[in-house]
Enzyme design. Structure first.
Site, short mmCIF file in Angstrom:
data_model
loop_
_atom_site.label_atom_id
_atom_site.label_comp_id
_atom_site.label_asym_id
_atom_site.label_seq_id
_atom_site.Cartn_x
_atom_site.Cartn_y
_atom_site.Cartn_z
N HIS A 107 35.68 59.24 47.14
CA HIS A 107 34.83 60.06 46.28
C HIS A 107 35.54 61.32 45.78
CE1 HIS A 107 31.30 61.15 44.21
NE2 HIS A 107 30.42 60.68 45.06
N ASP A 151 33.28 42.42 32.03
CA ASP A 151 33.56 40.99 31.86
C ASP A 151 35.07 40.77 31.88
OD1 ASP A 151 33.88 38.38 31.04
OD2 ASP A 151 32.51 38.51 29.33
#
Length: 457
Positions: free
Chosen positions: A161, A393
């Site tokens: 993070h 994708d």
């Protein structure tokens, strides 16, 4: 857990470097990054359904496109370090650094179950890659591809993070997916479009108030003196062994009706956002489910500061650039018939403060305030429909499911756009089985209780 581990076969654990070695490069951690230095990593799982005919080329294409993508994101192959001779921690890349890339095969036929709207949380754990974190050094990106023969595959991503916020990690995934899909279509065209070209220059984050220095001192003094350990805090897993991950959806019709209902009840008429009514609705159902004994709870959500800084910075900035916005609620008020309205009013007030205040107002105390969260009951949200995770994708179709698994331990709920391409919102959360049944009931019937509205399926 052991049973699920046995169904997974590790085929290969390799290191994927950028295609060409880069010179030693160090990136300072800004005060936005330093806030998250010891927070647990963030995990996401992307599930894809494919035919067996794609499997022979799948892993080579993913591995090759990852290397090509790291040419633009090579900093992510480096490590966070905090040497004794450095006043501040920093992200460091040296030639030979690479991203850990695990290839596994599942011997279970539970792919469709993992992609369903209700799944045991423990079943996803073997699919999550881990970061290599020691006291001296912390990797920032780790990936795992798990093959489900005859069904599809899962890509797991774990990020540190302090190196990446949600927008940054999603942009990396989109860049990798873009490169992979182009590699399949036309290997000669592999440059990234402008909206996926990362911007790493930390100089755009101005710090005239010396906020970084304040945060560094607090990190050094946490748990002792001169504490340079990069070990992240252990998340206390409050979820039971029978915890399940549930996915719920608010369609555009439901969201519009929530807005219409709110407009009839709010004292001050305002333009309502999808984010505000969605969070208010989920929180209302969640508080009814949890039977909270405390008098008050707090809700925190992240605000992207890129466009709010003065001057604004580019949307493709890679790193952390978010602030937390806190809302306090009286529990009894949320349990009343107009609990949704009271929750919504609190969120609207918090959103208004964002517009009215200077974005870095009070930033000097952000870290000390975060440490005080352990003393309150905190509800939070991760992800955002704006990330558009269902557009990732790789050339074999869009994800069948995207799961933020790091919320399984924190108790947060997640938001994304609907996988059904209907401009709705998908909500994910993890509860034990009885509570999940209760939440599902409230989620389905609370909107109906407002009158003249159909229930949420």
């Amino acid at each position: 857990m052991e049973h699920h581990q046995k169904t997974l076969e590790i085929i290969e654990v390799c290191q994927v470097p950028p295609p060409h070695e880069k010179p030693i490069t160090s990136l300072p951690l800004t005060f936005f990054d330093l806030l998250w230095l010891r927070f647990p990593p963030v995990n996401r799982l992307f599930f894809y359904q494919t035919s067996n005919s794609t499997f022979h080329s799948l892993v080579p294409n993913l591995k090759h496109s990852l290397s090509l993508t790291l040419q633009h994101f090579f900093h992510l192959a480096g490590n966070i370090t905090w040497p004794l001779n450095s006043p501040n921690p920093f992200l460091n890349y040296v030639p030979g650094d690479a991203v850990s890339f695990t290839i596994a095969k599942s011997n279970s036929n539970n792919f469709n179950h993992l992609c369903s709207n209700l799944c045991e949380a423990v079943q996803t754990q073997p699919l999550i890659p881990t970061l290599n974190i020691t006291h001296e050094k912390a990797s920032v990106l780790s990936l795992q591809v798990t093959l489900f023969p005859s069904f599809g595959f899962c890509i797991g991503i774990t990020t540190h993070h302090a190196a990446l916020d949600g927008k940054s990690s999603t942009m990396f995934m989109k860049a990798w997916a873009y490169t992979c899909s182009k590699l399949i279509e036309s290997p000669k065209s592999l440059s990234l479009p402008e909206n996926l070209t990362p911007f790493f220059d930390r100089k755009v984050i101005e710090d005239p108030k010396g906020i970084s220095e304040i945060y560094v001192k607090e990190q050094l003094n946490h748990g002792g003196t001169n504490n340079r350990s990069l070990k992240v805090w252990e998340t206390k897993n409050t979820k039971e062994a029978d915890a399940v991950k549930g996915l719920f959806e608010l369609t555009p019709s439901h969201i519009q009706k929530l807005k219409e209902h709110a407009q009839t009840k709010l004292k001050n008429k305002v333009k309502l956002s999808t984010f505000s009514v969605t969070c208010a609705y989920v929180l209302t159902c969640l508080v009814k489910t949890e039977h909270i004994e405390a008098n008050s709870v707090a809700f925190i959500f992240s605000v992207d500061c890129r466009a709010r800084l003065n001057p604004p910075i580019v949307a493709t900035y890679i790193g952390n650039c978010v602030k937390g916005q806190l809302v306090h609620f009286e529990v009894n008020g949320l349990l009343e018939d107009d609990g949704f309205i009271k929750t919504l009013e609190g969120i609207i007030e918090a959103l208004n403060r964002i517009q009215e205040e200077e974005v870095l107002s009070g930033a000097e105390t952000w870290m000390s305030r975060m440490k005080s969260f352990k003393d309150i009951i905190l509800l939070s949200v991760g992800g955002s429909p704006r990330f558009e995770v269902y557009s990732v994708d790789f050339g074999w179709g869009k994800p069948k499911k995207v799961d933020i698994t790091s919320i399984d331990k924190t108790g947060a709920f997640s938001l994304s756009e609907s996988r059904n391409d209907n401009k709705g919102v998908e909500i994910g959360l993890t509860l034990n089985k009885p509570k999940m049944e209760t939440f599902a009931h409230h989620f389905a019937h609370t909107l109906e209780s407002f009158g003249r509205f159909e229930k949420v399926e």
